[in-house]
Design a protein around this motif. Structure first.
Motif, PDB file in Angstrom:
ATOM      1  N   ASN A 201       0.850  -1.190   0.000  1.00 27.50           N
ATOM      2  CA  ASN A 201       0.000   0.000   0.000  1.00 27.50           C
ATOM      3  C   ASN A 201       0.886   1.241   0.000  1.00 27.50           C
ATOM      4  N   GLU A 202       0.638   2.127  -0.923  1.00 27.67           N
ATOM      5  CA  GLU A 202       1.359   3.413  -0.965  1.00 27.67           C
ATOM      6  C   GLU A 202       2.847   3.203  -0.696  1.00 27.67           C
ATOM      7  N   SER A 203       3.451   2.356  -1.479  1.00 28.08           N
ATOM      8  CA  SER A 203       4.878   2.071  -1.275  1.00 28.08           C
ATOM      9  C   SER A 203       5.740   3.294  -1.569  1.00 28.08           C
ATOM     10  N   TRP A 204       5.141   4.307  -2.201  1.00 31.97           N
ATOM     11  CA  TRP A 204       5.838   5.576  -2.428  1.00 31.97           C
ATOM     12  C   TRP A 204       5.761   6.472  -1.187  1.00 31.97           C
ATOM     13  N   GLY A 205       4.963   6.064  -0.160  1.00 27.88           N
ATOM     14  CA  GLY A 205       4.767   6.891   1.036  1.00 27.88           C
ATOM     15  C   GLY A 205       4.860   6.034   2.282  1.00 27.88           C
ATOM     16  N   CYS A 206       3.714   5.902   3.004  1.00 31.62           N
ATOM     17  CA  CYS A 206       3.752   5.187   4.298  1.00 31.62           C
ATOM     18  C   CYS A 206       4.173   3.735   4.147  1.00 31.62           C
ATOM     19  N   GLY A 207       4.065   3.177   2.942  1.00 31.77           N
ATOM     20  CA  GLY A 207       4.402   1.764   2.752  1.00 31.77           C
ATOM     21  C   GLY A 207       5.876   1.519   2.514  1.00 31.77           C
ATOM     22  N   GLY A 208       6.744   2.510   2.754  1.00 27.61           N
ATOM     23  CA  GLY A 208       8.177   2.266   2.632  1.00 27.61           C
ATOM     24  C   GLY A 208       8.964   3.363   1.949  1.00 27.61           C
ATOM     25  N   SER A 209       8.258   4.314   1.297  1.00 24.36           N
ATOM     26  CA  SER A 209       8.926   5.406   0.568  1.00 24.36           C
ATOM     27  C   SER A 209       9.940   4.883  -0.443  1.00 24.36           C
ATOM     28  N   TYR A 210       9.554   3.850  -1.156  1.00 21.83           N
ATOM     29  CA  TYR A 210      10.445   3.269  -2.156  1.00 21.83           C
ATOM     30  C   TYR A 210      10.336   4.006  -3.489  1.00 21.83           C
ATOM     31  N   SER A 211      11.441   4.078  -4.198  1.00 18.91           N
ATOM     32  CA  SER A 211      11.367   4.582  -5.575  1.00 18.91           C
ATOM     33  C   SER A 211      10.543   3.563  -6.370  1.00 18.91           C
ATOM     34  N   ALA A 212      10.028   4.005  -7.502  1.00 19.82           N
ATOM     35  CA  ALA A 212       9.179   3.116  -8.305  1.00 19.82           C
ATOM     36  C   ALA A 212       9.962   1.870  -8.738  1.00 19.82           C
ATOM     37  N   GLY A 213      11.233   2.077  -9.120  1.00 22.60           N
ATOM     38  CA  GLY A 213      12.049   0.941  -9.578  1.00 22.60           C
ATOM     39  C   GLY A 213      12.278  -0.050  -8.459  1.00 22.60           C
ATOM     40  N   HIS A 214      12.528   0.460  -7.245  1.00 19.86           N
ATOM     41  CA  HIS A 214      12.771  -0.438  -6.115  1.00 19.86           C
ATOM     42  C   HIS A 214      11.498  -1.202  -5.774  1.00 19.86           C
ATOM     43  N   TYR A 215      10.354  -0.513  -5.855  1.00 20.92           N
ATOM     44  CA  TYR A 215       9.084  -1.202  -5.578  1.00 20.92           C
ATOM     45  C   TYR A 215       8.886  -2.372  -6.546  1.00 20.92           C
ATOM     46  N   VAL A 216       9.193  -2.147  -7.811  1.00 19.38           N
ATOM     47  CA  VAL A 216       9.011  -3.229  -8.792  1.00 19.38           C
ATOM     48  C   VAL A 216       9.846  -4.450  -8.392  1.00 19.38           C
ATOM     49  N   GLU A 217      11.094  -4.185  -7.966  1.00 19.62           N
ATOM     50  CA  GLU A 217      11.959  -5.299  -7.550  1.00 19.62           C
ATOM     51  C   GLU A 217      11.374  -6.042  -6.351  1.00 19.62           C
ATOM     52  N   LEU A 218      10.849  -5.254  -5.385  1.00 16.28           N
ATOM     53  CA  LEU A 218      10.268  -5.860  -4.180  1.00 16.28           C
ATOM     54  C   LEU A 218       8.990  -6.626  -4.483  1.00 16.28           C
ATOM     55  N   MET A 219       8.181  -6.045  -5.359  1.00 12.83           N
ATOM     56  CA  MET A 219       6.832  -6.573  -5.599  1.00 12.83           C
ATOM     57  C   MET A 219       6.848  -7.898  -6.363  1.00 12.83           C
ATOM     58  N   ARG A 220       7.796  -8.041  -7.312  1.00 14.12           N
ATOM     59  CA  ARG A 220       7.774  -9.233  -8.172  1.00 14.12           C
ATOM     60  C   ARG A 220       7.777 -10.550  -7.409  1.00 14.12           C
ATOM     61  N   PRO A 221       8.672 -10.736  -6.384  1.00 12.64           N
ATOM     62  CA  PRO A 221       8.605 -12.015  -5.652  1.00 12.64           C
ATOM     63  C   PRO A 221       7.288 -12.205  -4.907  1.00 12.64           C
TER      64      PRO A 221
END
Ligand code: AHR
Length: 530
Positions: A201-221
């Motif tokens: 949820n909102e990985s760009w904010g309260c969900g971790g403040s991840y960059s979009a590229g980093h979120y993609v890496e995290l989300m795939r697994p």
């Protein structure tokens, strides 16, 4: 504004002024709508009427869960009055357990007997003690009671792939497995149906403040390993994975996640991209939820119409990577975010709900319906006692908000087929704010009935809407109207029906002409019958 299906084009309209122009002003109250039943549009997925229920304030505790020993009438701890009200609006899906809460939620804290439930701190929302008495099994009991699908968000922010995978196994695996056996020991041998899975949820904010590229890496697994084992979930029932998408008008996540989707291999996939956008006037929200003036009315309505450009903008990016529109845009947090009620805990996001908010809800639903080819699911924030709620509760008391009544009146639009309309909406002006005065959608339900929803967002002038329905012979138009003497009218525990739907009848002339007299600041939903 001229509205054709999904496009808005500004048309200047001069308003008559002064007493000499009285007759002219009445003429200006007329709006002509042309309905073309020969060219049906896309299906309005019933999931656009989804709800969001987070562990936040009294959204769950008090709002849904009162406990089995409560004097408040309940079934296995879940309020009966709330269940009856939600059943009536046919809630298609409920997003749970958050929100920001989801990225700090550890599901094991909320299963099993009372002695195994953990008391934790709800660090996002007022530091309240989270007793975890409402957990996975209680959630599924609740959605079973209201007849809704589960939209479960897993913890990507502070959890692991293993923890999320184990949760899905607990919810969906065969009772012969250890995970399924544990679920059975907690009272539910049959696998639960998890129709929708939120990948953070909102990985760009309260969900971790991840960059979009980093979120993609995290989300795939997570998309790969968090599996649904329910044998009944095949074909159309297959679990849909919804990735975190954009924050309002920012496009980084839309681009990065959709690019990854396009370049995906066989091992993972997503079936939805989330968009979050609240209607507010800056941060912290300064508009009050009651006792406000016309500037606050017009300002908020103007702000909410921005949803049209947001949806268009993100849809256009998605079209680049997914021209066949396989991935829906899931607006899984939307609604008005206003100043908290005086005296309430600001971390609980409690606000009243007025006729203005009902109009905001109708305008958003109309936007989603016009984009039904891409927007196939949304979740208003939030279902009970939080932000733009359907229902407010206080101990044993419950009241339905004006927004609830919009969801109720729009039930016929669930899974109906959009019927294109064209009309000159006219202009509502207040100070510098200029808005279309009328908004409308039409749709045909699965039983073949034709429905129209018309909103007059001008709080000062009624509108006579003259509708010509090509390809249909019409004999009557009947339905309901939601309005009140003031745009800031609210329902309270002592006056629960200040804003509640009343019967409404249109006039029919000739073979296919319907005239609807729409009061100022109101929403009308009618069936047009032969
Ligand atoms: O709905 C309240 C909060 O708003 C949610 O927890 C979060 O996702 C968003 O910022």
């Amino acid at each position: 504004m001229r509205i054709f299906g999904s496009s808005l084009t500004a048309v200047a309209l001069l308003l008559a002024s002064g007493s000499a122009a009285h007759a002219q002003a009445r003429e200006n109250d007329r709006v002509a709508i042309a309905v073309d039943t020969a060219k049906p549009g896309p299906k309005i997925d019933r999931n656009i009427f989804g709800q969001f229920a987070e562990h936040l304030g009294t959204g769950i505790y008090g709002g849904v869960w009162v406990g089995k020993d409560s004097p408040i009438p309940n079934v296995r701890g879940i309020r009966k009055d709330v269940v009856a009200a939600l059943k009536a609006i046919k809630v298609p899906n409920v997003r749970w357990p958050g929100g920001c809460f989801a990225d700090e939620y550890h599901w094991r804290h909320g299963i099993g007997p009372a002695k195994d439930r953990h008391n934790t701190i709800n660090s996002n929302w007022g530091g309240a003690i989270e007793p975890n008495t409402f957990g996975t099994d209680e959630f599924f009991d609740f959605i079973g009671q209201i007849g809704s699908e589960a939209y479960v968000s897993v913890n990507i922010g502070s959890g692991t792939v293993e923890e999320a995978a184990d949760w899905l196994a607990y919810m969906t695996a065969d009772p012969k497995t250890t995970a399924g056996k544990e679920r059975a020991a907690n009272g539910h041998p049959a696998p639960y149906k998890v129709k929708y899975l939120g990948l953070g949820n909102e990985s760009w904010g309260c969900g971790g403040s991840y960059s979009a590229g980093h979120y993609v890496e995290l989300m795939r697994p997570f998309a790969r390993f968090v599996r649904n084992y329910n044998p009944a979930q095949t074909g159309a029932e297959t679990m849909q994975r919804i990735a975190v998408g954009p924050d309002g008008d920012k496009t980084e996540y839309t681009e990065a996640v959709m690019k990854a989707y396009k370049e995906r291999n066989w091992a993972w996939g997503i079936e939805g991209l989330s968009l979050h956008s609240y209607t507010t006037n800056g941060w912290p929200p300064a508009y009050a939820s009651e006792n406000f003036d016309e500037s606050a009315y017009a300002g908020l309505v103007k702000a909410t119409l921005n949803m049209e450009s947001l949806v268009s903008r993100h849809s256009a990016i998605m079209d680049k990577y997914d021209p066949e529109k396989k991935v829906p845009l899931v607006v899984d947090e939307w609604g008005v975010w206003l100043k908290p009620n005086a005296g309430s805990d600001p971390g609980f996001l409690q606000q009243q709900n007025s006729l203005r908010d009902a109009i905001v809800a109708a305008l958003n639903i109309n936007i989603f319906a016009r984009h039904a080819d891409r927007v196939r699911m949304t979740n208003i924030a939030q279902m009970i006692n939080v932000l733009q709620a359907m229902i407010l509760t206080d101990k044993d008391k419950m009241v339905l908000t004006p927004t609830y009544h919009v969801f109720d009146m729009y039930v016929p639009f669930q899974d109906a087929t959009l019927v294109p309309l064209s009309f000159d909406a006219g202009t509502y002006s207040h100070g510098d704010v200029k808005l279309p005065r009328i908004d409308a959608i039409a749709a045909r339900d699965s039983a073949g009935k034709l429905w129209m929803a018309v909103t007059n967002l001008d709080p000062n002038r009624p509108a006579r809407v003259e509708t010509a329905i090509a390809g249909e012979s019409v004999r009557w138009a009947r339905g309901r109207v939601l309005t009140a003497p003031r745009f800031d009218a609210v329902n309270s525990f002592t006056s629960p029906d200040t804003v509640s739907p009343k019967a409404f009848t249109g006039r029919v002339s000739g073979k296919n002409k319907v005239s609807l007299d729409i009061p100022a600041a109101s929403i009308v939903v009618v069936q047009v019958g032969a």
